[in-house]
Design a protein around this motif. Structure first.
Motif, PDB file in Angstrom:
ATOM      1  N   ASN A 151      10.113  30.737  -5.022  1.00  0.00           N
ATOM      2  CA  ASN A 151       9.192  31.629  -4.538  1.00  0.00           C
ATOM      3  C   ASN A 151       7.934  30.705  -4.217  1.00  0.00           C
ATOM      4  OD1 ASN A 151      10.806  33.707  -5.272  1.00  0.00           O
ATOM      5  ND2 ASN A 151       9.487  34.737  -6.223  1.00  0.00           N
ATOM      6  N   ALA A 152       7.364  29.889  -4.881  1.00  0.00           N
ATOM      7  CA  ALA A 152       6.159  28.955  -4.476  1.00  0.00           C
ATOM      8  C   ALA A 152       6.391  28.150  -3.193  1.00  0.00           C
ATOM      9  CB  ALA A 152       5.853  28.499  -5.773  1.00  0.00           C
ATOM     10  N   LEU A 153       7.414  27.694  -3.075  1.00  0.00           N
ATOM     11  CA  LEU A 153       7.788  26.720  -1.990  1.00  0.00           C
ATOM     12  C   LEU A 153       7.813  27.667  -0.663  1.00  0.00           C
ATOM     13  CD1 LEU A 153      10.033  23.915  -3.471  1.00  0.00           C
ATOM     14  CD2 LEU A 153       7.601  24.012  -3.133  1.00  0.00           C
TER      15      LEU A 153
ATOM     16  N   LEU B  75       7.576  17.109   8.038  1.00  0.00           N
ATOM     17  CA  LEU B  75       8.644  17.513   7.380  1.00  0.00           C
ATOM     18  C   LEU B  75       9.876  17.842   8.127  1.00  0.00           C
ATOM     19  CD1 LEU B  75       7.218  19.222   4.009  1.00  0.00           C
ATOM     20  CD2 LEU B  75       8.260  17.087   3.988  1.00  0.00           C
ATOM     21  N   TRP B  76       9.325  18.903   8.954  1.00  0.00           N
ATOM     22  CA  TRP B  76      10.453  19.328   9.792  1.00  0.00           C
ATOM     23  C   TRP B  76      11.014  18.249  10.642  1.00  0.00           C
ATOM     24  CZ3 TRP B  76      11.907  23.062   7.207  1.00  0.00           C
ATOM     25  CH2 TRP B  76      11.333  24.376   6.862  1.00  0.00           C
TER      26      TRP B  76
ATOM     27  N   PHE C  69      14.661  28.582   7.136  1.00  0.00           N
ATOM     28  CA  PHE C  69      14.940  28.728   5.754  1.00  0.00           C
ATOM     29  C   PHE C  69      16.232  28.100   5.318  1.00  0.00           C
ATOM     30  CE2 PHE C  69      11.938  32.484   4.540  1.00  0.00           C
ATOM     31  CZ  PHE C  69      11.276  31.433   3.921  1.00  0.00           C
ATOM     32  N   GLU C  70      17.119  28.113   6.557  1.00  0.00           N
ATOM     33  CA  GLU C  70      18.618  27.590   6.290  1.00  0.00           C
ATOM     34  C   GLU C  70      18.323  26.036   6.214  1.00  0.00           C
ATOM     35  OE1 GLU C  70      21.197  29.033   9.210  1.00  0.00           O
ATOM     36  OE2 GLU C  70      21.166  31.182   8.526  1.00  0.00           O
ATOM     37  N   LEU C  71      17.640  25.657   7.354  1.00  0.00           N
ATOM     38  CA  LEU C  71      17.398  24.052   7.236  1.00  0.00           C
ATOM     39  C   LEU C  71      16.805  23.658   5.969  1.00  0.00           C
ATOM     40  CD1 LEU C  71      17.529  21.590   8.943  1.00  0.00           C
ATOM     41  CD2 LEU C  71      15.124  22.275   9.849  1.00  0.00           C
ATOM     42  N   ALA C  72      15.553  24.343   5.519  1.00  0.00           N
ATOM     43  CA  ALA C  72      15.065  23.913   4.549  1.00  0.00           C
ATOM     44  C   ALA C  72      15.914  23.880   3.008  1.00  0.00           C
ATOM     45  CB  ALA C  72      13.843  24.862   4.203  1.00  0.00           C
TER      46      ALA C  72
ATOM     47  N   VAL D  99      13.944  20.648   1.849  1.00  0.00           N
ATOM     48  CA  VAL D  99      12.478  20.584   2.216  1.00  0.00           C
ATOM     49  C   VAL D  99      11.584  21.059   1.465  1.00  0.00           C
ATOM     50  CG1 VAL D  99      10.799  21.001   3.932  1.00  0.00           C
ATOM     51  CG2 VAL D  99      13.406  20.396   4.822  1.00  0.00           C
ATOM     52  N   LYS D 100      10.651  20.161   0.780  1.00  0.00           N
ATOM     53  CA  LYS D 100       9.808  20.606  -0.245  1.00  0.00           C
ATOM     54  C   LYS D 100       8.177  20.349   0.227  1.00  0.00           C
ATOM     55  CE  LYS D 100      13.220  20.085  -4.058  1.00  0.00           C
ATOM     56  NZ  LYS D 100      13.645  19.367  -5.158  1.00  0.00           N
TER      57      LYS D 100
END
Length: 361
Positions: free
Chosen positions: A162-164, A204-205, A319-322, A327-328
């Motif tokens: 959740n936090a990320l 990041l992206w 979200f799928e990529l993360a 990814v953080k």
């Protein structure tokens, strides 16, 4: 859980001074319930620069009282009968947009094309400080609960805590979308202007999308170490490096600018683009309009454009990529009770790089 089992309470801004850490806790009335809505028990909410702009009426008059926060994550505790993609108990999130016409009359080209954030029929209704078609007012996530039309409620992948997930819903989407739409990927060279909540996501992206080369452009050298830890290939400090323009001329295909100042050296930034390159502006200055040097566009054959948040489908894709690339974002969790202190420290530039408020109950 029935609607009467909980109260909608949160941090309310009653005037522009609320941006100085003077929000007050109180109860508010969410939009009138419709069977296309979802109620969310909020666990986390990211703090965004837009929250401060809105609290102080920086982008125009705010409809006080206003509860800001549009990086909302929590649990669905009430789901309308017409909602298909969200179930009770799901972990869900809401970004900066909570409604549009959603092409109800089949006459909105933007919503029909999945560009709800650019809706021309009823407009982009913000998650806070907006008005719904049923007369209700939108209230954000510095709160215990949130009510949002289900079309703009996103299910959170199991792999992302959740936090990320919270800051991805606005800062993440705002930088992911222009990079994806403009073809960031293998063989591309990308520059990120400004390393903050938005900029660090842009970096990041770019890495997650497979960019060949990434450079971060900042004013001072203070964030060089962070940029390199986040994966940048190079860092440029414009105040400290005398020949930064000449040394980096025509070196990147894309620039994403998260800077919210009309005084940015736009001509110099444009000179960093290769012929045919594009600068995408995502920050919105409060201090006046940007002055675009036409000759810098013409003589280098470059482009300048803008990008606004992300549509529901783009947020799901992000979200799928993360989840796939793990990814953080760099976040710091702060108790919801300390929201006033957190927004002041955010304005002072102390966040590295996103504060996330946590309901501790």
């Amino acid at each position: 859980m029935a609607s009467q089992d909980y109260k909608f309470e949160g941090w309310l801004g009653n005037d522009p001074s609320s941006a100085d850490g003077k929000m007050v806790w109180g109860e508010f009335e969410p939009k009138p319930w419709e069977e296309t809505d979802v109620d969310i028990k909020i666990s986390h909410c990211g703090i965004c620069g837009s929250d401060l702009h809105t609290l102080r009426s920086g982008w125009g008059p705010t409809m006080y009282p206003c509860c800001v926060g549009h990086e909302i994550v929590g649990t669905a505790v009430r789901v309308g009968k017409e909602v298909q993609h969200i179930k009770l108990g799901d972990r869900v999130g809401v970004g900066a947009q909570s409604d549009s016409c959603k092409n109800k009359n089949n006459d909105c080209p933007e919503c029909a094309a999945g560009n709800e954030q650019y809706c021309s029929h009823g407009g982009m209704i913000g998650t806070y400080n907006g008005k719904y078609s049923n007369g209700g007012k939108s209230y954000g996530g510095y709160a215990t609960y949130n009510r949002t039309p289900a079309h703009f409620v996103i299910k959170i992948p199991d792999e992302i805590p959740n936090a990320l997930a919270a800051p991805m819903l606005c800062a993440g989407a705002t930088t992911y979308v222009p990079l994806k739409r403009h073809g960031c990927g293998p063989g591309k060279r990308v520059g990120i202007i400004g390393l903050g909540g938005l900029g660090h996501f842009g970096l990041l992206w770019a890495k997650a999308l497979g960019a060949e080369y990434t450079v971060v452009i900042g004013r001072s050298d203070s964030k060089r170490e962070d940029a390199m830890k986040l994966g940048a290939d190079k860092y440029v400090a414009t105040n400290d490096e005398k020949n930064w323009v000449q040394e980096n001329a025509r070196s990147v295909d894309f620039l994403v600018s998260s800077v919210s100042s009309s005084k940015m050296p736009l001509r110099e930034y444009l000179s960093l683009l290769r012929v045919g390159g594009t600068l995408i502006q995502v920050g919105i200055p409060e201090d006046g309009p940007l002055s675009v040097p036409a000759d810098a566009l013409v003589w280098s054959g470059v482009n300048i454009g803008g990008s606004l948040i992300g549509s529901p489908s783009e947020i799901r894709e992000m979200f799928e990529l993360a989840a796939e690339k793990q990814v953080k974002p760099w976040i710091e969790e702060r108790p919801m009770k300390d929201a006033n202190k957190a927004i002041v420290e955010m304005e002072e530039g102390k966040a590295r790089y996103r504060y996330v408020l946590v309901n501790e109950q």
